[in-house]
Design a protein around this motif. Sequence first.
Motif, PDB file in Angstrom:
ATOM      1  N   LEU A  72       8.567   9.302   7.553  1.00 51.68           N
ATOM      2  CA  LEU A  72       8.507   8.316   6.475  1.00 51.68           C
ATOM      3  C   LEU A  72       9.517   7.201   6.696  1.00 51.68           C
ATOM      4  O   LEU A  72      10.556   7.404   7.327  1.00 51.68           O
ATOM      5  CB  LEU A  72       8.800   8.990   5.126  1.00 51.68           C
ATOM      6  N   GLU A  73       9.205   6.034   6.162  1.00 50.58           N
ATOM      7  CA  GLU A  73      10.181   4.937   6.168  1.00 50.58           C
ATOM      8  C   GLU A  73      11.317   5.258   5.203  1.00 50.58           C
ATOM      9  O   GLU A  73      11.101   5.880   4.162  1.00 50.58           O
ATOM     10  CB  GLU A  73       9.512   3.624   5.754  1.00 50.58           C
TER      11      GLU A  73
ATOM     12  N   SER B 195       0.816  -1.214   0.000  1.00 51.07           N
ATOM     13  CA  SER B 195       0.000   0.000   0.000  1.00 51.07           C
ATOM     14  C   SER B 195       0.851   1.265   0.000  1.00 51.07           C
ATOM     15  O   SER B 195       0.335   2.364  -0.227  1.00 51.07           O
ATOM     16  CB  SER B 195      -0.927   0.014   1.217  1.00 51.07           C
ATOM     17  N   ARG B 196       2.136   1.136   0.252  1.00 46.88           N
ATOM     18  CA  ARG B 196       3.024   2.304   0.295  1.00 46.88           C
ATOM     19  C   ARG B 196       3.630   2.572  -1.081  1.00 46.88           C
ATOM     20  O   ARG B 196       3.996   1.644  -1.800  1.00 46.88           O
ATOM     21  CB  ARG B 196       4.152   2.083   1.296  1.00 46.88           C
TER      22      ARG B 196
ATOM     23  N   LEU C  82       5.245   3.069  -7.597  1.00 50.03           N
ATOM     24  CA  LEU C  82       6.631   3.517  -7.576  1.00 50.03           C
ATOM     25  C   LEU C  82       6.739   4.896  -8.203  1.00 50.03           C
ATOM     26  O   LEU C  82       5.921   5.270  -9.053  1.00 50.03           O
ATOM     27  CB  LEU C  82       7.548   2.551  -8.335  1.00 50.03           C
ATOM     28  N   HIS C  83       7.751   5.623  -7.801  1.00 49.75           N
ATOM     29  CA  HIS C  83       8.056   6.913  -8.405  1.00 49.75           C
ATOM     30  C   HIS C  83       9.572   7.082  -8.364  1.00 49.75           C
ATOM     31  O   HIS C  83      10.193   6.872  -7.323  1.00 49.75           O
ATOM     32  CB  HIS C  83       7.398   8.058  -7.635  1.00 49.75           C
TER      33      HIS C  83
ATOM     34  N   ASP D  72       4.632   7.404   2.158  1.00 44.80           N
ATOM     35  CA  ASP D  72       5.686   7.019   1.216  1.00 44.80           C
ATOM     36  C   ASP D  72       6.817   6.294   1.949  1.00 44.80           C
ATOM     37  O   ASP D  72       7.074   6.533   3.131  1.00 44.80           O
ATOM     38  CB  ASP D  72       6.281   8.247   0.526  1.00 44.80           C
ATOM     39  N   THR D  73       7.502   5.437   1.198  1.00 40.61           N
ATOM     40  CA  THR D  73       8.785   4.887   1.626  1.00 40.61           C
ATOM     41  C   THR D  73       9.860   5.445   0.705  1.00 40.61           C
ATOM     42  O   THR D  73       9.720   5.389  -0.520  1.00 40.61           O
ATOM     43  CB  THR D  73       8.786   3.355   1.573  1.00 40.61           C
ATOM     44  N   LEU D  74      10.908   6.004   1.292  1.00 42.26           N
ATOM     45  CA  LEU D  74      12.016   6.546   0.517  1.00 42.26           C
ATOM     46  C   LEU D  74      13.108   5.494   0.369  1.00 42.26           C
ATOM     47  O   LEU D  74      13.405   4.761   1.315  1.00 42.26           O
ATOM     48  CB  LEU D  74      12.610   7.770   1.202  1.00 42.26           C
TER      49      LEU D  74
END
Length: 252
Positions: free
Chosen positions: A175-176, A41-42, A72-73, A145-147
């Motif tokens: 954020l993670e 979901s992230r 994804l981005h 978001d996850t970075l």
Amino acid sequence: MNDIRHPAARRIAAPRIAPAVWQSWLGRHVRVCREPLLDPSRRLVVIAPHPDDEVLACALLMQQHAACGGALHLVAVTDGEASHGETGQGVRWLARLRDSERCAGLARLHLLHMPITRLHLPDGGVAQAGSRLHAALQQLLRPGDTLLTTWRLDGHPDHECCGRVAADLAWRLGLELLQAPVWMWHWASPGAPGIPWQRLCALPATRQAVRAKIAALRAHHSQWLPRSPQLPPVLDDAIIERAHWQHEYFFV
């Protein structure tokens, strides 16, 4: 110089340790992530200092996340225009070439649909443009978001700046954060003090995913081929061998 906090200790030169030795040591000392590393979901926001860094750092993870339905981005920090700087080749031409190689690599990962934000920061000068990187990411990021980016002590100044900026934003925004060692394997040694080995996690992958990663890396022809009769390729044999590993490694 043994203190890794000192830049001289992180100088990138010929690899000190063979990839096979690394692989043996990592298999005995680094925990393997048996569950998916990311919640589907992230959104995974990959901050790549240069074209090909997304492949070297996390091609296996990106494939896994996409297969689970995760978004994804990609943030393309620089255009990689300085990789052949010593040869006198035009930076605009090289920037266009490297962008086309990036797209070809993502296609081989079946990730060509991934949105890309191109920042066009100076290759080799990200640290001097760190405030611009920080501001651009702050506008892009959203809750949940996850970075993922390169490790803040990776050895390359652009990699390290991306790591520092991402760590600051992750802390500020809750954020993670995952940081991938890319060049660390060249200058470090197994068990070296100062490296947070206890935070390193190994992500296993299928052989099919590894083959796709190698195919994606091969799309970056400018980095595989000698830059001139006097200059070797950017991607040396050790990097290529490490790209064949069945695991990717992240500081979590």
